[in-house]
Design an enzyme around this catalytic site. Structure first.
Site, PDB file in Angstrom:
ATOM      1  N   ASN A 263       0.842  -1.193   0.000  1.00  0.00           N
ATOM      2  CA  ASN A 263       0.000   0.000   0.000  1.00  0.00           C
ATOM      3  C   ASN A 263       0.878   1.243   0.000  1.00  0.00           C
ATOM      4  O   ASN A 263       0.565   2.243  -0.636  1.00  0.00           O
ATOM      5  CB  ASN A 263      -0.907  -0.024   1.239  1.00  0.00           C
TER       6      ASN A 263
ATOM      7  N   ASP B 194      -1.371  -6.426   3.633  1.00  0.00           N
ATOM      8  CA  ASP B 194      -1.607  -5.366   4.597  1.00  0.00           C
ATOM      9  C   ASP B 194      -2.435  -4.251   3.969  1.00  0.00           C
ATOM     10  O   ASP B 194      -2.152  -3.808   2.857  1.00  0.00           O
ATOM     11  CB  ASP B 194      -0.270  -4.794   5.083  1.00  0.00           C
TER      12      ASP B 194
ATOM     13  N   GLU C  70      -6.231  -8.119   4.540  1.00  0.00           N
ATOM     14  CA  GLU C  70      -6.759  -7.305   5.634  1.00  0.00           C
ATOM     15  C   GLU C  70      -7.618  -6.189   5.054  1.00  0.00           C
ATOM     16  O   GLU C  70      -7.105  -5.169   4.598  1.00  0.00           O
ATOM     17  CB  GLU C  70      -5.616  -6.698   6.460  1.00  0.00           C
TER      18      GLU C  70
END
Length: 511
Positions: free
Chosen positions: A140, A227, A262
């Protein structure tokens, strides 16, 4: 990689943690009291009991104060004996912070944790014991200290740098929400100013992620935990597409690579993320102070079934991923969530263990570790207590405070009534009965609102599972089947004819 195991795990039969076996399982004696051998039935697929490890705080093998990869290798027998068949390693790459989610180099290992060779040794040893290893894939954002970013901002500010990286991040000439200033330019950092967001629409960035995935899979890694899957703030579809790209890329190099994401959102958003084709997404509604804790505190069979059903429905044909706590969910471990009530904390894990899919356990939850200050991120990552002498302990993460209200691993292994042995019993049940992890679930409604009666079916295996969520003993009548296993917080389940006598917070599995 994983072979069908015929190894058997000894589990303590005790007043507080009990196990009843039928013909087909054998019993043995072992120092410390009576134990029952339970043969596992491990299937070679992507269903596993996962154990989440923060390497920094787990086991220090060389005395430098930091947990390391060699320390985890030393503890693989413990992990496997506990019934875990998968490990999730939180970030192991070089990073600017203690937590590791601001990566500075995607092709190496944090020097505090060891070397790439140490990682390869860990992978080899884990695979020999039938344990998979997945690692955090943090794409990310990078660290603001990553060479890609420093080169990009230097170029944007007219201070040299490599123009090839100029479009690898999201820049603006004016301030926008969650944008931070560097020189004359603003950059996006949705998590933090030290974590500039990558421009995941850039084909060069995608090509680099492909290389990163290939690199770690070729090291023997079995998959990735993604993530922060909300890669785009203004569109779920674009974020889902990134997950699809990662899943497809991983399968290009390893068709069995396991991907769990997630997406810290509700059921409907999690359902949408499964459209990516990724194997699993964490089911956040059940975690923290959510559906499982609510069911236990309300003594409600309906709440428990809804949680199971919602989790399974969100995943559809994929693999559910329920859990109780992790490093950043609800800023508390399960023992804290249950107000340090040992019986309820145990039973919450017992209930979780009856869910379909892959369960995830945060290191230390199996011995009742807590966060001294639940609002402190470092306090959620304090050192694993291996024994009361604090052997192999690590230094505390920055700003953390340590507090241990229960014995360490060595002492709990010897205690037939310990939290640890309860966790082991739950994991063994999941490994022994494939239908628990993989089965479809049907509920039979009973008159008692505190007793959940379900049937789990997988291929030719059909199990009846009766769960007493009440705080008092129950007699449950007209239950068909042979009592195969019980998981009890206190007392023991007995069966006479078709009647079960169940103590509070107990689970009976019948074949």
């Amino acid at each position: 990689m994983k072979k069908k195991l015929t190894a058997i795990i000894c589990t303590v039969v005790a007043a507080l943690t009990c196990f009843c076996a039928v013909i087909g399982f054998s019993a043995c004696k072992k120092d410390g009291g009576s134990v029952t051998l339970l043969e596992e039935n491990i299937i070679d697929d992507n269903y596993d009991n996962y154990y989440e490890i923060f390497v920094y705080s787990y086991c220090d093998s060389d005395g430098d104060g930091y947990g390391d990869l060699n320390g985890i290798t030393q503890k693989l027998d413990y992990i496997r004996d506990m019934g875990y068949t998968g490990i999730w390693l939180m970030p192991i790459m070089p990073a600017a912070s203690y937590h590791g989610y601001d990566v500075t180099d995607y092709y190496s290992v944090n020097k505090k944790y060891g070397t790439l060779q140490d990682y390869s040794n860990l992978i080899t040893a884990a695979h020999e014991k039938g344990i998979k290893v997945i690692i955090d894939l943090v794409v990310n954002h990078t660290s603001s200290q990553h060479p890609w970013f420093t080169s990009a901002v230097n170029y944007k500010n007219g201070n040299g740098g490599n123009g090839a990286y100029a479009d690898w991040y999201n820049f603006s000439e004016t301030q926008l929400p969650k944008y931070y200033k560097n020189g004359n330019i603003w950059y996006e950092g949705q998590f933090d100013y030290g974590m500039p967001d990558l421009n995941l629409s850039n084909e060069a960035v995608r090509a680099e992620i492909d290389k990163i995935i290939k690199f770690w899979l070729e090291k023997g890694t079995d998959g990735f935990r993604l993530d922060g899957c909300l890669y785009y703030c203004d569109g779920r579809e674009a974020s889902v597409e990134v997950c699809k790209f990662i899943k497809d890329t991983a399968n290009k190099y390893n068709k069995d690579a396991y991907i769990v994401g997630e997406a810290w959102e509700g059921k409907s958003t999690i359902e949408q993320f499964y459209e990516s084709g990724a194997d699993s997404f964490f089911y956040f509604p059940a975690a923290g102070k959510g559906e499982i804790v609510s069911a236990v505190n309300a003594n409600s069979a309906l709440y428990a079934y809804r949680a199971m059903n919602n989790c399974a429905k969100a995943a559809g044909d994929y693999i559910p991923a329920p859990f109780l706590s992790n490093h950043d969910n609800g800023v508390a471990r399960i023992m804290g969530r249950m107000a340090r009530n040992e019986e309820k904390a145990k039973f919450a894990y017992g209930l979780l263990s009856m869910f379909s899919g892959n369960t995830f356990t945060y290191y230390g939850d199996e011995i009742g570790m807590i966060a001294q200050n639940p609002a402190s991120d470092p306090d959620l990552r304090v050192g694993m207590l291996w024994d009361n002498k604090q052997t192999n302990m690590t230094t505390l993460p920055m700003g953390a405070g340590s507090q241990y209200i229960y014995d360490g691993v060595a002492e709990q292994l010897k205690d037939k009534n310990s939290i640890l042995n309860y966790y082991k019993l739950c994991n063994n049940a999941r490994n022994a009965f494939p239908a628990i992890m993989r089965g479809s679930t049907e509920r039979t409604v009973l008159e008692d609102s505190e007793v959940l009666y379900i049937t789990k079916t997988y291929k030719e295996q059909s199990l009846k599972i009766v769960i007493n969520l009440g705080a008092e003993s129950k007699k449950v009548e007209d239950i068909q089947g042979t009592l195969a296993q019980t998981i009890c917080v206190t007392g023991g389940v007995k069966m006479s004819g078709t009647t079960l006598s169940m103590p509070r917070y107990s689970i009976a599995i019948l074949t």
